[in-house]
Enzyme design. Structure first.
Site, PDB file in Angstrom:
ATOM      1  N   CYS A   2      -1.101  -1.374   9.963  1.00  0.00           N
ATOM      2  CA  CYS A   2      -1.091  -2.191  11.174  1.00  0.00           C
ATOM      3  C   CYS A   2      -1.473  -3.639  10.896  1.00  0.00           C
ATOM      4  CB  CYS A   2      -2.084  -1.637  12.180  1.00  0.00           C
ATOM      5  SG  CYS A   2      -1.851   0.083  12.577  1.00  0.00           S
ATOM      6  N   ARG A  27       3.627  -4.698   4.866  1.00  0.00           N
ATOM      7  CA  ARG A  27       2.545  -3.724   4.823  1.00  0.00           C
ATOM      8  C   ARG A  27       2.985  -2.346   5.318  1.00  0.00           C
ATOM      9  NH1 ARG A  27      -3.049  -5.310   6.109  1.00  0.00           N
ATOM     10  NH2 ARG A  27      -3.466  -7.030   4.737  1.00  0.00           N
ATOM     11  N   TRP A  74       1.343   1.124  12.694  1.00  0.00           N
ATOM     12  CA  TRP A  74       1.662   2.250  11.810  1.00  0.00           C
ATOM     13  C   TRP A  74       1.006   3.452  12.478  1.00  0.00           C
ATOM     14  CZ3 TRP A  74      -0.987   5.664   8.436  1.00  0.00           C
ATOM     15  CH2 TRP A  74      -0.194   6.244   7.436  1.00  0.00           C
ATOM     16  N   ASN A  99      -6.188  -2.400  15.233  1.00  0.00           N
ATOM     17  CA  ASN A  99      -5.994  -1.706  13.950  1.00  0.00           C
ATOM     18  C   ASN A  99      -7.183  -0.775  13.757  1.00  0.00           C
ATOM     19  OD1 ASN A  99      -3.897  -3.417  13.533  1.00  0.00           O
ATOM     20  ND2 ASN A  99      -4.833  -4.565  11.860  1.00  0.00           N
ATOM     21  N   GLY A 100      -6.947   0.404  13.211  1.00  0.00           N
ATOM     22  CA  GLY A 100      -8.063   1.313  12.936  1.00  0.00           C
ATOM     23  C   GLY A 100      -7.965   2.565  13.783  1.00  0.00           C
ATOM     24  N   GLU A 478       1.923   7.328 -13.098  1.00  0.00           N
ATOM     25  CA  GLU A 478       2.354   6.157 -12.335  1.00  0.00           C
ATOM     26  C   GLU A 478       3.883   6.124 -12.228  1.00  0.00           C
ATOM     27  OE1 GLU A 478       1.290   4.121 -10.348  1.00  0.00           O
ATOM     28  OE2 GLU A 478       2.474   2.297 -10.448  1.00  0.00           O
ATOM     29  N   LYS A 482       5.905   6.133  -8.723  1.00  0.00           N
ATOM     30  CA  LYS A 482       6.882   5.102  -8.359  1.00  0.00           C
ATOM     31  C   LYS A 482       8.183   5.757  -7.910  1.00  0.00           C
ATOM     32  CE  LYS A 482       5.068   2.187  -7.918  1.00  0.00           C
ATOM     33  NZ  LYS A 482       3.648   2.113  -8.115  1.00  0.00           N
ATOM     34  N   GLU A 485       7.779   7.555  -4.476  1.00  0.00           N
ATOM     35  CA  GLU A 485       7.518   6.625  -3.366  1.00  0.00           C
ATOM     36  C   GLU A 485       8.790   5.963  -2.848  1.00  0.00           C
ATOM     37  OE1 GLU A 485       3.475   4.060  -3.629  1.00  0.00           O
ATOM     38  OE2 GLU A 485       4.693   3.927  -5.421  1.00  0.00           O
ATOM     39  N   HIS A 501       1.920  25.488 -19.852  1.00  0.00           N
ATOM     40  CA  HIS A 501       1.022  26.225 -18.952  1.00  0.00           C
ATOM     41  C   HIS A 501       1.528  26.243 -17.517  1.00  0.00           C
ATOM     42  CE1 HIS A 501      -1.806  26.735 -22.170  1.00  0.00           C
ATOM     43  NE2 HIS A 501      -1.834  25.426 -22.388  1.00  0.00           N
ATOM     44  N   LYS A 600       1.505  -0.740   2.829  1.00  0.00           N
ATOM     45  CA  LYS A 600       1.029  -1.496   1.681  1.00  0.00           C
ATOM     46  C   LYS A 600      -0.484  -1.472   1.593  1.00  0.00           C
ATOM     47  CE  LYS A 600       1.338  -4.247  -1.785  1.00  0.00           C
ATOM     48  NZ  LYS A 600       1.718  -3.525  -3.015  1.00  0.00           N
TER      49      LYS A 600
HETATM   50  C1  G6P Z   1      -1.170   2.144  -0.715  1.00  0.00           C
HETATM   51  C2  G6P Z   1      -0.067   1.411  -1.447  1.00  0.00           C
HETATM   52  C3  G6P Z   1      -0.168   1.670  -2.943  1.00  0.00           C
HETATM   53  C4  G6P Z   1      -1.567   1.302  -3.435  1.00  0.00           C
HETATM   54  C5  G6P Z   1      -2.665   2.012  -2.643  1.00  0.00           C
HETATM   55  C6  G6P Z   1      -4.047   1.462  -2.967  1.00  0.00           C
HETATM   56  O1  G6P Z   1      -0.972   3.512  -0.784  1.00  0.00           O
HETATM   57  O2  G6P Z   1       1.195   1.843  -0.981  1.00  0.00           O
HETATM   58  O3  G6P Z   1       0.794   0.894  -3.628  1.00  0.00           O
HETATM   59  O4  G6P Z   1      -1.669   1.637  -4.788  1.00  0.00           O
HETATM   60  O5  G6P Z   1      -2.454   1.810  -1.248  1.00  0.00           O
HETATM   61  O6  G6P Z   1      -4.107   0.129  -2.543  1.00  0.00           O
HETATM   62  P1  G6P Z   1      -5.088  -0.959  -3.115  1.00  0.00           P
HETATM   63  O7  G6P Z   1      -4.787  -2.207  -2.315  1.00  0.00           O
HETATM   64  O8  G6P Z   1      -6.486  -0.452  -2.856  1.00  0.00           O
HETATM   65  O9  G6P Z   1      -4.823  -1.127  -4.563  1.00  0.00           O
END
Ligand code: G6P
Length: 605
Positions: A2, A27, A74, A99-100, A478, A482, A485, A501, A600
């Site tokens: 948000c 975001r 959001w 927000n929140g 990672e 990626k 996501e 395993h 984001k």
């Molecule tokens: C969200 C984003 C990720 C990020 C994570 C942690 O899930 O989509 O890309 O790694 O938050 O965010 P930060 O700002 O704490 O690194």
């Protein structure tokens, strides 16, 4: 997640509010809206589409006003439908964005229903609007100060009232809110980036602050209700940051910005010095006996990678925990541990709460590795290492990750040097490798055409496995993150030795197995694991260091990386995985920069 924008001016501020929302779009959100006081009445426009649709609506309806608030939502409580989109009104008198999450909203809703308030949304936010309406006695600032005392949970809010034409009141507790200071006009936003172009003077509100902005001034009170001054800082870093340039998506741009971002993050001085983390860090670092790293998402994987460096180079025990787990489990605090939070945004709710939880347990020494100098985490920690990635727009983190790795490597070698595990010659060699990293990255980025060819194969798959060992296991994690996501392909990562395993049962000719194959001490073990895959008909896609001598053959596709890059190799190996995910997502036609359901900056739990 948000986003909030608010403004009081002597001009029509609808374009400023909508532009602010556009800057916060990255975001992640699923509805948006704007409300202004127009001839003394609150009027609003809301959309469950993009900000561009909201913009079209406000132009069509000629929505204009000099005082207003806007929001990207959001969804948490209630589906992303128009009735739940903010601004939320109370009796056409109060308009509010939030927000929140308000945890006691059910109790408040019952109380307000008892007073005759009708609820038209499923949001927790609506209780705040009605609460403020029910308590208003002619002074919005005072009303909000009284009303927020009844809220439990996390919030940043901005409110307007039809009887106060040049006033926006805001409050924050657990969610960020900044004041933008202009000339004869003032602003509020959840992120300074939203106001780039309108002002570069910002005051960052503290937890519990309530603020009133008017045409000529800003009034702030702290959580005790006492007048508070918050330093106004000039922040220019955001100008131009949201331009896409020649790239198709921000994610692609940010992948290609990594050599520059890393150059900017590598310390200027040619030695590893605790002062890089802040004044007094030398004394504190000398007294610690371990590290506790807390983070979420991609930042968690940079912590996992750092653990290998910290234990192998600095010989210091390191624990890495997912912030949302740590904050709620009973752990054994160690006051001699250095708590390290890693975060691109510095605002992630779980990481911030985990940091505060660690502090409440008696952890005194804290360090943030963070990309935003003015963020809550940097303000909440004793020391900080700032990554200089620049604003990251793509939801899937790329340049923030590799610059975090640079910061964490600097931390590992600094601690190693202080503990006598690195001599002057090794120190110079490590620095030399860091300095050469941007050039090495450029040669990896040049592999893009080969990766595009692979991505066309991957785009037709629904599952993928990623394998790595040791220092490169977090890189496999990672890579899988990626891919899932942004391309929505189900992907999992395993330490290659774990294959037999369980996950080997999944391997058939339909399963691509991406393998991170650096020429390190585990290479021969990894080659055996690759044979286990081949024997079951699995297709291997291997990123192999040039000196591994792994060659393409039936069922084994190889992209040749530069020669092995020693301990910094993970920073090179993650880049082709970013590109593979990116081009696979493009081939599948997904919304790369704003993948579905993701945000984001996750500022709620
Ligand atoms: C969200 C984003 C990720 C990020 C994570 C942690 O899930 O989509 O890309 O790694 O938050 O965010 P930060 O700002 O704490 O690194």
């Amino acid at each position: 997640m948000c986003g909030i924008v608010g403004a009081v001016a002597q001009r029509n501020i609808v374009p400023v509010l909508v532009e602010g929302l556009r800057r916060l779009e990255y975001r992640g959100y699923d509805s948006c809206g704007v409300a202004v006081l127009s001839n003394g009445e609150p009027r609003r426009a809301r959309s469950v589409e993009r900000v561009a649709d909201l913009d079209a609506q406000v132009r069509e309806t000629h929505l204009s006003g000099m005082t207003g608030i806007a929001h990207t939502r959001w969804a948490t409580h209630g589906a992303p439908v128009t009735d739940n989109a903010h601004p939320i009104f109370s009796r056409d008198t109060v308009a509010l964005v939030h927000n929140g999450i308000i945890e006691n909203y059910e109790t408040l809703r019952e109380m307000l229903k008892g007073k005759g308030y009708e609820f038209v949304s499923q949001t927790d936010t609506e209780v705040i609007a009605h609460l403020i309406h029910s308590m208003y006695r002619g002074d919005l600032f005072q009303t909000v100060r009284d009303a927020v005392r009844q809220l439990h949970g996390a919030y940043a809010i901005a409110v307007i009232h039809k009887d106060q034409p040049h006033t926006v009141v805001g409050a924050r507790q657990g969610s960020p809110l900044v004041v933008g200071v202009g000339q004869g006009e003032n602003f509020l936003a959840s992120d300074a980036l939203a106001l780039a172009g309108s002002t570069d003077h910002f005051a960052f509100l503290e937890e519990g602050d309530v603020v009133e902005i008017g045409l000529d001034g800003v009034k702030i009170v702290d959580r005790e209700g006492l007048p508070a001054e918050r330093e106004v800082r000039v922040v220019t870093a955001y100008g131009g940051a949201v331009e896409l340039g020649p790239y198709r998506h921000f994610m692609q741009k940010e992948i290609f910005e990594q050599p520059r971002a890393i150059t900017d993050t590598i310390p200027q001085a040619d030695h590893f010095d605790p002062a890089l983390f802040g004044a007094g860090a030398g004394d504190v670092f000398a007294g610690i006996d371990s590290l506790l790293i807390l983070a979420c998402g991609t930042s968690y994987y940079s912590g996992l990678t750092a653990k290998y460096w910290l234990e192998s180079i600095a010989k210091i025990p390191t624990q890495v925990e997912i912030a949302s787990e740590y904050r709620y489990r009973e752990s054994v605090p160690n006051p001699k541990a250095l708590v390290v939070v890693i975060s691109q945004s510095g605002e992630t709710a779980d990481t911030l709460a985990a940091l505060k939880h660690a502090q409440s347990l008696g952890h005194k020494h804290t360090l943030a590795v963070c990309n935003v100098a003015t963020s809550a985490m940097v303000r909440q920690t004793e020391f900080a290492f700032l990554t200089h990635a620049g604003t990251e727009i793509g939801v899937a983190s790329t340049k923030a990750f590799t610059t975090q790795l640079v910061g964490l490597f600097v931390l590992a070698v600094t601690l190693a040097k202080m503990r006598g595990h690195v001599n002057a010659k090794q120190e110079a060699a490590y620095f030399g490798q860091l300095r050469h990293l941007p050039a090495a990255l450029n040669s990896v980025l040049a592999l893009e055409p080969q990766i595009i060819a692979w991505s066309e194969e991957f785009a037709r798959k629904e599952n993928a496995l990623f394998l790595g060992r040791g220092l490169h296991y977090p890189i496999a994690l990672e890579g899988a993150l990626k891919l899932k996501e942004i391309s929505y392909i189900h992907a999992e990562a395993y330490p290659a030795g774990e294959l037999k395993h369980g996950p080997l049962a999944l391997v058939t000719e339909a399963m691509p197995v991406v393998t991170v194959a650096p020429n390190d001490t585990l290479l021969e073990k990894l080659k055996s694991n690759m044979q286990e895959v081949r024997a079951r008909g699995g297709e291997l896609y291997v990123f192999a260091d040039a000196d591994t001598r792994i060659v393409s053959e039936d069922g084994i596709h190889v992209i040749r990386m530069p020669e092995h890059y020693g301990p910094l190799s993970p920073i090179l190996h993650v880049v082709p995985l970013q590109l593979l995910a990116y081009h696979t997502a493009c081939a599948r036609g997904t919304d790369v920069d704003k993948p579905r359901n993701l945000a984001k900056s996750v500022t709620v739990e």
